[in-house]
Motif scaffolding. Structure first.
Motif, PDB file in Angstrom:
ATOM      1  N   ASP A  60       0.849  -1.192   0.000  1.00  9.45           N
ATOM      2  CA  ASP A  60       0.000   0.000   0.000  1.00  9.45           C
ATOM      3  C   ASP A  60       0.881   1.237   0.000  1.00  9.45           C
ATOM      4  O   ASP A  60       2.055   1.187   0.355  1.00  9.45           O
ATOM      5  CB  ASP A  60      -0.906   0.006   1.234  1.00  9.45           C
ATOM      6  N   ASP A  61       0.316   2.348  -0.413  1.00 15.67           N
ATOM      7  CA  ASP A  61       1.090   3.579  -0.570  1.00 15.67           C
ATOM      8  C   ASP A  61       1.669   4.073   0.746  1.00 15.67           C
ATOM      9  O   ASP A  61       2.801   4.549   0.809  1.00 15.67           O
ATOM     10  CB  ASP A  61       0.220   4.669  -1.201  1.00 15.67           C
ATOM     11  N   GLN A  62       0.900   3.949   1.832  1.00 14.12           N
ATOM     12  CA  GLN A  62       1.348   4.471   3.115  1.00 14.12           C
ATOM     13  C   GLN A  62       2.553   3.698   3.645  1.00 14.12           C
ATOM     14  O   GLN A  62       3.549   4.285   4.058  1.00 14.12           O
ATOM     15  CB  GLN A  62       0.199   4.417   4.116  1.00 14.12           C
ATOM     16  N   SER A  63       2.463   2.372   3.636  1.00 10.70           N
ATOM     17  CA  SER A  63       3.591   1.558   4.091  1.00 10.70           C
ATOM     18  C   SER A  63       4.816   1.773   3.206  1.00 10.70           C
ATOM     19  O   SER A  63       5.956   1.807   3.685  1.00 10.70           O
ATOM     20  CB  SER A  63       3.210   0.073   4.087  1.00 10.70           C
ATOM     21  N   GLY A  64       4.571   1.931   1.895  1.00 13.42           N
ATOM     22  CA  GLY A  64       5.682   2.166   0.976  1.00 13.42           C
ATOM     23  C   GLY A  64       6.421   3.446   1.294  1.00 13.42           C
ATOM     24  O   GLY A  64       7.659   3.501   1.236  1.00 13.42           O
ATOM     25  N   LEU A  65       5.676   4.488   1.650  1.00 13.34           N
ATOM     26  CA  LEU A  65       6.298   5.763   1.970  1.00 13.34           C
ATOM     27  C   LEU A  65       7.079   5.678   3.279  1.00 13.34           C
ATOM     28  O   LEU A  65       8.207   6.175   3.381  1.00 13.34           O
ATOM     29  CB  LEU A  65       5.235   6.855   2.050  1.00 13.34           C
ATOM     30  N   VAL A  66       6.478   5.058   4.296  1.00 17.34           N
ATOM     31  CA  VAL A  66       7.187   4.871   5.561  1.00 17.34           C
ATOM     32  C   VAL A  66       8.480   4.089   5.326  1.00 17.34           C
ATOM     33  O   VAL A  66       9.540   4.420   5.873  1.00 17.34           O
ATOM     34  CB  VAL A  66       6.295   4.145   6.590  1.00 17.34           C
ATOM     35  N   TYR A  67       8.414   3.066   4.497  1.00 14.90           N
ATOM     36  CA  TYR A  67       9.583   2.246   4.185  1.00 14.90           C
ATOM     37  C   TYR A  67      10.708   3.102   3.595  1.00 14.90           C
ATOM     38  O   TYR A  67      11.874   2.994   4.011  1.00 14.90           O
ATOM     39  CB  TYR A  67       9.192   1.146   3.216  1.00 14.90           C
ATOM     40  N   LEU A  68      10.386   3.939   2.634  1.00 14.87           N
ATOM     41  CA  LEU A  68      11.401   4.793   2.024  1.00 14.87           C
ATOM     42  C   LEU A  68      12.026   5.730   3.052  1.00 14.87           C
ATOM     43  O   LEU A  68      13.243   5.958   3.053  1.00 14.87           O
ATOM     44  CB  LEU A  68      10.786   5.605   0.883  1.00 14.87           C
ATOM     45  N   MET A  69      11.196   6.263   3.941  1.00 14.01           N
ATOM     46  CA  MET A  69      11.680   7.218   4.932  1.00 14.01           C
ATOM     47  C   MET A  69      12.624   6.587   5.945  1.00 14.01           C
ATOM     48  O   MET A  69      13.590   7.218   6.377  1.00 14.01           O
ATOM     49  CB  MET A  69      10.486   7.872   5.634  1.00 14.01           C
ATOM     50  N   ILE A  70      12.358   5.329   6.323  1.00  9.19           N
ATOM     51  CA  ILE A  70      13.217   4.714   7.343  1.00  9.19           C
ATOM     52  C   ILE A  70      14.459   4.058   6.751  1.00  9.19           C
ATOM     53  O   ILE A  70      15.478   3.920   7.438  1.00  9.19           O
ATOM     54  CB  ILE A  70      12.435   3.679   8.190  1.00  9.19           C
ATOM     55  N   THR A  71      14.399   3.652   5.493  1.00  7.76           N
ATOM     56  CA  THR A  71      15.573   3.006   4.891  1.00  7.76           C
ATOM     57  C   THR A  71      16.571   4.027   4.348  1.00  7.76           C
ATOM     58  O   THR A  71      17.747   3.720   4.184  1.00  7.76           O
ATOM     59  CB  THR A  71      15.169   2.045   3.762  1.00  7.76           C
ATOM     60  N   ASP A  72      16.105   5.238   4.049  1.00 11.02           N
ATOM     61  CA  ASP A  72      17.011   6.296   3.598  1.00 11.02           C
ATOM     62  C   ASP A  72      16.516   7.618   4.166  1.00 11.02           C
ATOM     63  O   ASP A  72      15.975   8.467   3.459  1.00 11.02           O
ATOM     64  CB  ASP A  72      17.063   6.350   2.069  1.00 11.02           C
ATOM     65  N   ARG A  73      16.681   7.766   5.482  1.00  7.64           N
ATOM     66  CA  ARG A  73      16.153   8.953   6.156  1.00  7.64           C
ATOM     67  C   ARG A  73      16.826  10.228   5.673  1.00  7.64           C
ATOM     68  O   ARG A  73      16.184  11.272   5.561  1.00  7.64           O
ATOM     69  CB  ARG A  73      16.330   8.806   7.672  1.00  7.64           C
ATOM     70  N   GLU A  74      18.115  10.142   5.383  1.00  8.83           N
ATOM     71  CA  GLU A  74      18.827  11.345   4.949  1.00  8.83           C
ATOM     72  C   GLU A  74      18.256  11.878   3.638  1.00  8.83           C
ATOM     73  O   GLU A  74      18.067  13.086   3.476  1.00  8.83           O
ATOM     74  CB  GLU A  74      20.318  11.036   4.782  1.00  8.83           C
ATOM     75  N   ARG A  75      17.978  10.981   2.707  1.00  7.92           N
ATOM     76  CA  ARG A  75      17.482  11.423   1.400  1.00  7.92           C
ATOM     77  C   ARG A  75      15.993  11.768   1.430  1.00  7.92           C
ATOM     78  O   ARG A  75      15.578  12.800   0.905  1.00  7.92           O
ATOM     79  CB  ARG A  75      17.732  10.340   0.357  1.00  7.92           C
ATOM     80  N   TRP A  76      15.177  10.891   2.020  1.00  6.69           N
ATOM     81  CA  TRP A  76      13.720  11.084   1.976  1.00  6.69           C
ATOM     82  C   TRP A  76      13.169  11.662   3.272  1.00  6.69           C
ATOM     83  O   TRP A  76      12.489  12.686   3.249  1.00  6.69           O
ATOM     84  CB  TRP A  76      13.037   9.746   1.668  1.00  6.69           C
ATOM     85  N   GLY A  77      13.441  11.016   4.385  1.00  4.48           N
ATOM     86  CA  GLY A  77      12.831  11.444   5.645  1.00  4.48           C
ATOM     87  C   GLY A  77      13.188  12.852   6.066  1.00  4.48           C
ATOM     88  O   GLY A  77      12.373  13.551   6.666  1.00  4.48           O
ATOM     89  N   SER A  78      14.390  13.286   5.766  1.00  2.19           N
ATOM     90  CA  SER A  78      14.832  14.616   6.206  1.00  2.19           C
ATOM     91  C   SER A  78      14.030  15.736   5.567  1.00  2.19           C
ATOM     92  O   SER A  78      14.039  16.872   6.053  1.00  2.19           O
ATOM     93  CB  SER A  78      16.316  14.804   5.897  1.00  2.19           C
TER      94      SER A  78
END
Length: 432
Positions: free
Chosen positions: A297-315
């Motif tokens: 699902d879109d929500q889990s996918g976004l959380v996944y991106l944020m935690i696996t590459d916090r510097e690039r996405w989560g920041s």
């Protein structure tokens, strides 16, 4: 929904592991809202899910920081790195994702040139921030006989807000792509509109069951100067708990820039319906401790991106919890009359006068309602929310709804007289 999941979800709503900040009531109910919102978004997912591991979410035992087992930050990084490597290898072996075309490069410069041409701005920056709101609904007739009327009222509500605040609106009713149905259509529409409207600064996605309930409140864009995406959520829930419920993707604001183009190209390859979406769901469940089984699902996918590459996405993602960027309807709609008596719109955006009220779980069009609610309750409360918002528009013209349950309106003067007479009658009855 399986009985074991029903029992598992209940304690999660009451759980107190989330550190509260600011207005304690708002944070407490907002987490409950985020939980139920995510559950409604993944109705089909929950039907197939296994019992969730709640060992970290119960308040009666010591709480490890990272997931269901005590893992050090280094162990978490290694765990996610293995999963991420496997996911990338799987996606690379799968059919290449071509729905968006080739990755967009040099977009920031392209935008500057487009703004210069359209505004004669030498800096390539809009003199006033331009926002486009995007929403979408099913192209077919709703299964629920009142669903089409609710969709009409929902879009009318968004039209009113956009007209008042000078925001452009794109309303989709088309079947965009067979592989990107459901939750994932938002990525396709946002990417499509970004490319076609380089002059727009921010795109604002809003689910069709989300309603503006403060027609005066404006987005505090100054808070987001250093960020490219805004959603309701909590940093600790996403980055420490790795919870797919740590944010809600039903309403989000995303800047028109190269970073956003790159994010959409990283996010959307998880979406093709069928084997890819099913298999990616398995990787997401391994990475997110409280996620059961089910397709991506879109929500889990976004959380996944944020935690696996916090510097690039989560920041660059701002998780907003100081006001209701989206609020859970169940804890808000019964209090509208009290809000009108005590407070005014345009000031708070929180539990005193919520900015956005989200009717997640109701599914008033497709009919797949969350078993916790009834159709009548959902429809009644949404009608109240729409009229609560509509009063703020009608008052500008001297009218108001006779009650939040009624479409009938009267002049403000008549409403004052009726209220005064009712007050006198109540006092007389009390005296007797």
């Amino acid at each position: 929904m399986k009985e074991d999941n029903k029992k598992a979800i209940a304690p999660m709503v009451e759980d107190s592991w989330m550190p509260f900040r600011g207005r304690s009531f708002q944070n407490r109910v907002a987490y409950g809202m985020c939980l139920i919102a995510a559950i409604c978004t993944l109705g089909l997912f929950i039907l197939n899910s296994s019992t969730l591991d709640l060992s970290t979410l119960t308040s009666g035992s010591p709480k490890p920081v990272y997931g269901p087992q005590k893992m050090t930050p280094e162990e978490v990084r290694e765990h996610l790195a293995v999963i991420d490597k496997g996911l990338h290898e799987y996606l690379n072996r799968s059919k290449p994702f071509t729905k968006f075309g080739l990755p967009v490069v040099g977009w920031d410069e392209t935008r500057k040139q487009a703004i210069r041409r359209s505004t004669n701005s030498s800096s390539g920056v809009n003199p006033k921030t331009r926002i486009m709101l995007i929403t979408s609904s099913h192209p077919k007739k709703c299964d629920n006989k009142q669903g089409d009327q609710m969709l009409l009222k929902s879009i009318k509500n968004k039209l009113d807000y956009c007209r008042i605040h000078g925001i452009e609106l794109y309303y989709n009713m088309d079947k965009i792509d067979d592989e990107m149905l459901g939750w994932w259509v938002k990525t396709f529409l946002t990417h499509m509109l970004m490319k076609e409207h380089p002059e727009i600064d921010w795109f604002w996605w809003m689910d069709s069951d989300a309603i503006f309930t403060d027609m005066t409140f404006e987005l505090p864009l100054h808070k987001y100067e250093n960020y490219n995406m805004v959603m309701h959520g909590w940093d600790d829930a996403v980055y420490e708990k790795r919870s797919w419920l740590g944010l809600n993707a039903g309403v989000f604001l995303i800047r028109n820039c190269q970073w956003s183009m790159d994010l959409l190209h990283a996010w959307a390859p998880m979406s093709p319906k069928g084997k890819i979406r099913d298999d990616v769901g398995k990787f997401l469940s391994k990475a997110l401790p409280d996620r059961g089984k089910g397709e991506a699902d879109d929500q889990s996918g976004l959380v996944y991106l944020m935690i696996t590459d916090r510097e690039r996405w989560g920041s660059k993602v701002y998780l907003e919890s100081s006001y209701y960027f989206q609020g859970y309807w169940k804890v808000l709609t019964e209090k509208f009359e009290d809000m009108m008596a005590k407070y005014k719109p345009g000031i708070y955006g929180d539990d005193r006068w919520p900015f956005v009220t989200h009717f997640c779980g109701c599914e008033f069009c497709c009919g797949a309602i969350n078993p916790e609610y009834t159709v009548d309750r959902c429809l009644t409360q949404m009608e109240r929310a729409v009229n609560f918002a509509d009063n703020q528009v009608l008052e500008r013209y001297g009218f108001i709804h006779k009650s939040l349950k009624s479409a009938e309106v009267e002049s403000r003067e008549a409403a004052k007289n009726r209220t005064a007479k009712a007050s006198v009658a109540a006092k007389s009855k009390k005296a007797v």
